[in-house]
Motif scaffolding. Structure first.
Motif, PDB file in Angstrom:
ATOM      1  N   MET A 258      20.762 -87.033  30.245  1.00 36.57           N
ATOM      2  CA  MET A 258      20.332 -87.509  28.939  1.00 36.57           C
ATOM      3  C   MET A 258      21.310 -88.545  28.368  1.00 36.57           C
ATOM      4  O   MET A 258      20.909 -89.520  27.778  1.00 36.57           O
ATOM      5  CB  MET A 258      20.216 -86.319  27.989  1.00 36.57           C
ATOM      6  CG  MET A 258      19.148 -85.306  28.387  1.00 36.57           C
ATOM      7  SD  MET A 258      17.477 -85.971  28.193  1.00 36.57           S
ATOM      8  CE  MET A 258      17.339 -85.957  26.431  1.00 36.57           C
ATOM      9  N   ALA A 259      22.602 -88.282  28.548  1.00 41.52           N
ATOM     10  CA  ALA A 259      23.602 -89.168  27.963  1.00 41.52           C
ATOM     11  C   ALA A 259      23.541 -90.563  28.586  1.00 41.52           C
ATOM     12  O   ALA A 259      23.809 -91.549  27.903  1.00 41.52           O
ATOM     13  CB  ALA A 259      24.991 -88.571  28.133  1.00 41.52           C
ATOM     14  N   CYS A 260      23.195 -90.639  29.883  1.00 38.84           N
ATOM     15  CA  CYS A 260      23.175 -91.927  30.558  1.00 38.84           C
ATOM     16  C   CYS A 260      22.100 -92.836  29.996  1.00 38.84           C
ATOM     17  O   CYS A 260      22.169 -94.046  30.136  1.00 38.84           O
ATOM     18  CB  CYS A 260      22.975 -91.733  32.062  1.00 38.84           C
ATOM     19  SG  CYS A 260      21.373 -91.018  32.502  1.00 38.84           S
ATOM     20  N   CYS A 261      21.085 -92.275  29.360  1.00 35.49           N
ATOM     21  CA  CYS A 261      19.992 -93.074  28.815  1.00 35.49           C
ATOM     22  C   CYS A 261      20.191 -93.398  27.336  1.00 35.49           C
ATOM     23  O   CYS A 261      19.299 -93.927  26.683  1.00 35.49           O
ATOM     24  CB  CYS A 261      18.661 -92.339  28.999  1.00 35.49           C
ATOM     25  SG  CYS A 261      18.247 -92.076  30.727  1.00 35.49           S
ATOM     26  N   GLY A 262      21.339 -93.021  26.791  1.00 32.25           N
ATOM     27  CA  GLY A 262      21.626 -93.359  25.410  1.00 32.25           C
ATOM     28  C   GLY A 262      21.021 -92.431  24.383  1.00 32.25           C
ATOM     29  O   GLY A 262      21.025 -92.758  23.192  1.00 32.25           O
ATOM     30  N   CYS A 263      20.496 -91.283  24.809  1.00 33.81           N
ATOM     31  CA  CYS A 263      19.830 -90.377  23.873  1.00 33.81           C
ATOM     32  C   CYS A 263      20.797 -89.847  22.829  1.00 33.81           C
ATOM     33  O   CYS A 263      20.465 -89.759  21.644  1.00 33.81           O
ATOM     34  CB  CYS A 263      19.182 -89.212  24.629  1.00 33.81           C
ATOM     35  SG  CYS A 263      17.783 -89.708  25.646  1.00 33.81           S
ATOM     36  N   TYR A 264      22.014 -89.489  23.266  1.00 32.04           N
ATOM     37  CA  TYR A 264      23.007 -88.993  22.323  1.00 32.04           C
ATOM     38  C   TYR A 264      23.338 -90.066  21.279  1.00 32.04           C
ATOM     39  O   TYR A 264      23.486 -89.772  20.084  1.00 32.04           O
ATOM     40  CB  TYR A 264      24.277 -88.566  23.058  1.00 32.04           C
ATOM     41  CG  TYR A 264      24.116 -87.337  23.920  1.00 32.04           C
ATOM     42  CD1 TYR A 264      23.140 -86.390  23.635  1.00 32.04           C
ATOM     43  CD2 TYR A 264      24.935 -87.117  25.026  1.00 32.04           C
ATOM     44  CE1 TYR A 264      22.984 -85.259  24.418  1.00 32.04           C
ATOM     45  CE2 TYR A 264      24.789 -85.995  25.818  1.00 32.04           C
ATOM     46  CZ  TYR A 264      23.816 -85.069  25.514  1.00 32.04           C
ATOM     47  OH  TYR A 264      23.665 -83.950  26.289  1.00 32.04           O
ATOM     48  N   THR A 265      23.441 -91.295  21.716  1.00 31.82           N
ATOM     49  CA  THR A 265      23.758 -92.385  20.796  1.00 31.82           C
ATOM     50  C   THR A 265      22.640 -92.598  19.785  1.00 31.82           C
ATOM     51  O   THR A 265      22.884 -92.718  18.574  1.00 31.82           O
ATOM     52  CB  THR A 265      23.999 -93.685  21.576  1.00 31.82           C
ATOM     53  OG1 THR A 265      25.048 -93.482  22.518  1.00 31.82           O
ATOM     54  CG2 THR A 265      24.363 -94.827  20.633  1.00 31.82           C
ATOM     55  N   TYR A 266      21.395 -92.652  20.269  1.00 30.38           N
ATOM     56  CA  TYR A 266      20.258 -92.896  19.386  1.00 30.38           C
ATOM     57  C   TYR A 266      20.107 -91.793  18.352  1.00 30.38           C
ATOM     58  O   TYR A 266      19.953 -92.050  17.160  1.00 30.38           O
ATOM     59  CB  TYR A 266      18.973 -93.046  20.201  1.00 30.38           C
ATOM     60  CG  TYR A 266      18.984 -94.218  21.138  1.00 30.38           C
ATOM     61  CD1 TYR A 266      19.631 -95.412  20.801  1.00 30.38           C
ATOM     62  CD2 TYR A 266      18.342 -94.165  22.365  1.00 30.38           C
ATOM     63  CE1 TYR A 266      19.658 -96.487  21.660  1.00 30.38           C
ATOM     64  CE2 TYR A 266      18.354 -95.234  23.235  1.00 30.38           C
ATOM     65  CZ  TYR A 266      19.012 -96.390  22.878  1.00 30.38           C
ATOM     66  OH  TYR A 266      19.015 -97.456  23.729  1.00 30.38           O
ATOM     67  N   PHE A 267      20.123 -90.524  18.822  1.00 29.28           N
ATOM     68  CA  PHE A 267      19.955 -89.413  17.895  1.00 29.28           C
ATOM     69  C   PHE A 267      21.154 -89.298  16.950  1.00 29.28           C
ATOM     70  O   PHE A 267      20.996 -88.935  15.784  1.00 29.28           O
ATOM     71  CB  PHE A 267      19.749 -88.108  18.664  1.00 29.28           C
ATOM     72  CG  PHE A 267      18.366 -87.946  19.212  1.00 29.28           C
ATOM     73  CD1 PHE A 267      17.291 -87.722  18.367  1.00 29.28           C
ATOM     74  CD2 PHE A 267      18.127 -88.020  20.578  1.00 29.28           C
ATOM     75  CE1 PHE A 267      16.012 -87.576  18.867  1.00 29.28           C
ATOM     76  CE2 PHE A 267      16.854 -87.883  21.088  1.00 29.28           C
ATOM     77  CZ  PHE A 267      15.779 -87.657  20.226  1.00 29.28           C
ATOM     78  N   GLY A 268      22.347 -89.619  17.446  1.00 30.43           N
ATOM     79  CA  GLY A 268      23.526 -89.599  16.592  1.00 30.43           C
ATOM     80  C   GLY A 268      23.426 -90.615  15.470  1.00 30.43           C
ATOM     81  O   GLY A 268      23.720 -90.312  14.305  1.00 30.43           O
ATOM     82  N   LEU A 269      22.982 -91.841  15.795  1.00 32.41           N
ATOM     83  CA  LEU A 269      22.809 -92.869  14.767  1.00 32.41           C
ATOM     84  C   LEU A 269      21.713 -92.493  13.783  1.00 32.41           C
ATOM     85  O   LEU A 269      21.833 -92.729  12.569  1.00 32.41           O
ATOM     86  CB  LEU A 269      22.477 -94.211  15.435  1.00 32.41           C
ATOM     87  CG  LEU A 269      23.610 -94.873  16.240  1.00 32.41           C
ATOM     88  CD1 LEU A 269      23.089 -96.113  16.955  1.00 32.41           C
ATOM     89  CD2 LEU A 269      24.766 -95.239  15.319  1.00 32.41           C
ATOM     90  N   LEU A 270      20.630 -91.890  14.291  1.00 31.33           N
ATOM     91  CA  LEU A 270      19.524 -91.488  13.421  1.00 31.33           C
ATOM     92  C   LEU A 270      19.968 -90.454  12.395  1.00 31.33           C
ATOM     93  O   LEU A 270      19.747 -90.613  11.186  1.00 31.33           O
ATOM     94  CB  LEU A 270      18.370 -90.952  14.265  1.00 31.33           C
ATOM     95  CG  LEU A 270      17.175 -90.375  13.489  1.00 31.33           C
ATOM     96  CD1 LEU A 270      16.523 -91.468  12.646  1.00 31.33           C
ATOM     97  CD2 LEU A 270      16.164 -89.763  14.445  1.00 31.33           C
ATOM     98  N   PHE A 271      20.606 -89.380  12.891  1.00 31.54           N
ATOM     99  CA  PHE A 271      21.034 -88.321  11.982  1.00 31.54           C
ATOM    100  C   PHE A 271      22.161 -88.805  11.059  1.00 31.54           C
ATOM    101  O   PHE A 271      22.238 -88.382   9.901  1.00 31.54           O
ATOM    102  CB  PHE A 271      21.478 -87.097  12.775  1.00 31.54           C
ATOM    103  CG  PHE A 271      20.345 -86.332  13.376  1.00 31.54           C
ATOM    104  CD1 PHE A 271      19.373 -85.750  12.577  1.00 31.54           C
ATOM    105  CD2 PHE A 271      20.232 -86.192  14.755  1.00 31.54           C
ATOM    106  CE1 PHE A 271      18.317 -85.053  13.127  1.00 31.54           C
ATOM    107  CE2 PHE A 271      19.182 -85.498  15.315  1.00 31.54           C
ATOM    108  CZ  PHE A 271      18.209 -84.927  14.501  1.00 31.54           C
ATOM    109  N   SER A 272      23.007 -89.704  11.544  1.00 31.18           N
ATOM    110  CA  SER A 272      24.055 -90.258  10.697  1.00 31.18           C
ATOM    111  C   SER A 272      23.455 -91.064   9.546  1.00 31.18           C
ATOM    112  O   SER A 272      23.907 -90.972   8.399  1.00 31.18           O
ATOM    113  CB  SER A 272      24.992 -91.150  11.514  1.00 31.18           C
ATOM    114  OG  SER A 272      25.658 -90.403  12.511  1.00 31.18           O
TER     115      SER A 272
END
Length: 207
Positions: free
Chosen positions: A1-15
C-alpha cells in the motif's frame, strides 16, 4: 500500500480535515461542524452519484491493479518458459471480470436513480421525502460495497495469478492447483455484488 502513495494521500486528506476543524473551532465557528446537518441537508443525488462513481471506479482500479501484478509475472516468467503465456491468460480474464462487475452494478444502480421534486410537506421535515433520502444512501452504500469488494477481489486475483504464473514456470503440475485458489479469490467480487443488490432492493427514488 505504501508504495502506491496511499499513506501519503490519506495522511494529507485527514490532515486537511483536522486543520479545517481546528480553524473553525478557534474562530468561534465550531457549531457549524454538524454531521447531522450535513447528512440531512445534502441532496440524495450526490450520495447516489457518489455510489455509482465508487462502484465503477474502484472496480476498474482493482482490475488494473490485478492485471499489473499478473501480467508482469507472466511476461517475466514467460521468458524462460514460453509455454505458460497462453494458459495463464485466464488470470488476466479473471481480473478483467472485476471491472465488468463494477460496470454491471453501476447500470443497476442507475436504473434506481430517478428524478424527484424537492418541496416541503407536513408529512416530513426538510425538503426531501424520506424514501428519496433512503434511496440515495442505499445506492451510496451499495456502491461502496461493490467498489471495495471488487478492488479487494482484483488485488487478490492478481497476486494469486502472479504466483500461478511463477509456479507454472517451475512445475506445470502446480497450475491447476493454484487455479482453484484463484477461482475462490474471484468469488469475493460476486459476494460483494450479491450484498449490494440486497442493499438497493428498497431503494425507490422518484415521485
Amino acid at each position: 500500500m505504501a508504495c502506491c502513495g496511499c499513506y501519503t494521500y490519506f495522511g494529507l486528506l485527514f490532515s486537511a480535515i483536522i486543520t479545517i476543524w481546528i480553524v473553525m473551532l478557534f474562530t468561534g465557528n465550531g457549531a457549524r461542524i454538524s454531521t447531522e446537518e450535513f447528512l440531512s441537508e445534502t441532496s440524495p443525488y450526490m450520495w447516489g452519484s457518489l455510489g455509482i462513481a465508487i462502484a465503477i471506479s474502484f472496480s476498474v482500479v482493482g482490475a488494473a491493479w490485478g492485471i499489473l501484478l499478473t501480467g508482469s509475472s507472466i511476461l517475466g516468467a514467460g521468458v524462460n518458459a514460453p509455454r505458460i503465456k497462453t494458459k495463464n491468460l485466464i488470470s488476466i480474464i479473471f481480473c478483467e471480470a472485476v471491472a465488468i462487475y463494477g460496470i454491471i452494478m453501476a447500470i443497476v444502480f442507475q436504473n434506481d436513480f430517478k428524478s424527484f421534486d424537492m418541496h416541503r410537506s407536513s408529512l416530513y421535515d426538510g425538503l426531501v421525502e424520506p424514501k428519496n433520502t433512503l434511496g440515495g444512501f442505499s445506492i451510496f452504500g451499495a456502491g461502496l460495497t461493490t467498489g471495495l469488494s471488487n478492488m479487494a477481489c482484483g488485488i487478490c486475483v492478481g497476486i494469486v495469478g502472479s504466483g500461478a504464473a511463477l509456479a507454472d514456470a517451475q512445475n506445470a503440475e502446480l497450475f491447476v492447483k493454484i487455479l482453484i485458489v484463484e477461482i475462490f479469490g474471484s468469488a469475493i467480487g460476486l459476494f460483494g455484488i450479491i450484498v449490494a443488490i440486497i442493499q438497493v432492493q428498497q431503494a425507490k427514488m422518484g415521485d
